[in-house]
Design a protein around this motif. Structure first.
Motif, PDB file in Angstrom:
ATOM      1  N   LYS A 201       3.306  -3.663   0.834  1.00 53.51           N
ATOM      2  CA  LYS A 201       2.760  -3.703   2.191  1.00 53.51           C
ATOM      3  C   LYS A 201       1.266  -4.000   2.159  1.00 53.51           C
ATOM      4  CE  LYS A 201       6.171  -0.667   4.268  1.00 53.51           C
ATOM      5  NZ  LYS A 201       6.429   0.624   4.898  1.00 53.51           N
TER       6      LYS A 201
ATOM      7  N   LEU B 133       1.580  -5.285  10.062  1.00 50.91           N
ATOM      8  CA  LEU B 133       1.290  -4.074   9.284  1.00 50.91           C
ATOM      9  C   LEU B 133      -0.150  -3.620   9.499  1.00 50.91           C
ATOM     10  CD1 LEU B 133       3.090  -4.877   5.931  1.00 50.91           C
ATOM     11  CD2 LEU B 133       3.572  -2.932   7.421  1.00 50.91           C
TER      12      LEU B 133
ATOM     13  N   LEU C  44       0.348   3.442   2.115  1.00 51.05           N
ATOM     14  CA  LEU C  44       1.041   2.163   2.054  1.00 51.05           C
ATOM     15  C   LEU C  44       1.339   1.809   0.603  1.00 51.05           C
ATOM     16  CD1 LEU C  44      -1.154   0.184   4.589  1.00 51.05           C
ATOM     17  CD2 LEU C  44       1.160   1.026   4.961  1.00 51.05           C
TER      18      LEU C  44
ATOM     19  N   SER D 196       0.618  -7.638   1.649  1.00 46.52           N
ATOM     20  CA  SER D 196       0.813  -8.396   2.890  1.00 46.52           C
ATOM     21  C   SER D 196      -0.418  -8.314   3.778  1.00 46.52           C
ATOM     22  CB  SER D 196       2.020  -7.870   3.660  1.00 46.52           C
ATOM     23  OG  SER D 196       3.198  -8.106   2.968  1.00 46.52           O
TER      24      SER D 196
END
Length: 102
Positions: free
Chosen positions: A90, A51, A86, A93
């Protein structure tokens, strides 16, 4: 005659540009190599890395996670979350990946 001079100047500029970029990439690769090589990426951390690389590299160059401290990363990540659109999952992460590399 002008064409030969222009060709020679262009060739010299191209060789100069190529040689300096090689030395710059070697110099930037050297500090990045010892950056915490013992940390194994779990599937969750690998997802965060993916990501980070795909979301952030769309707009600018990627910074090594070790370039900033946790405190320095916090406002950067908050600001970039809004720009990259985002969601919190996300972003968590990405934060976990960056913190694992520090």
């Amino acid at each position: 005659m002008k064409l030969r001079i222009l060709s020679a100047v262009f060739a010299a500029a191209l060789l100069t540009a190529c040689s300096s970029s090689k030395s710059a990439s070697v110099a930037s690769a050297t500090p990045a190599a010892p950056a915490n090589p013992t940390v194994e990426l779990t599937p969750e951390l690998a997802e965060g890395k993916n990501l980070y690389e795909n979301s952030c590299a769309r707009c600018h160059k990627l910074y090594e996670p070790t370039k900033f401290s946790k405190e320095d990363w916090q406002p950067i990540l908050v600001r970039m979350q809004k720009k990259a659109k985002l969601d919190d999952v996300k972003m968590a992460s990405i934060i976990n990946y960056i913190h694992s590399q520090l």
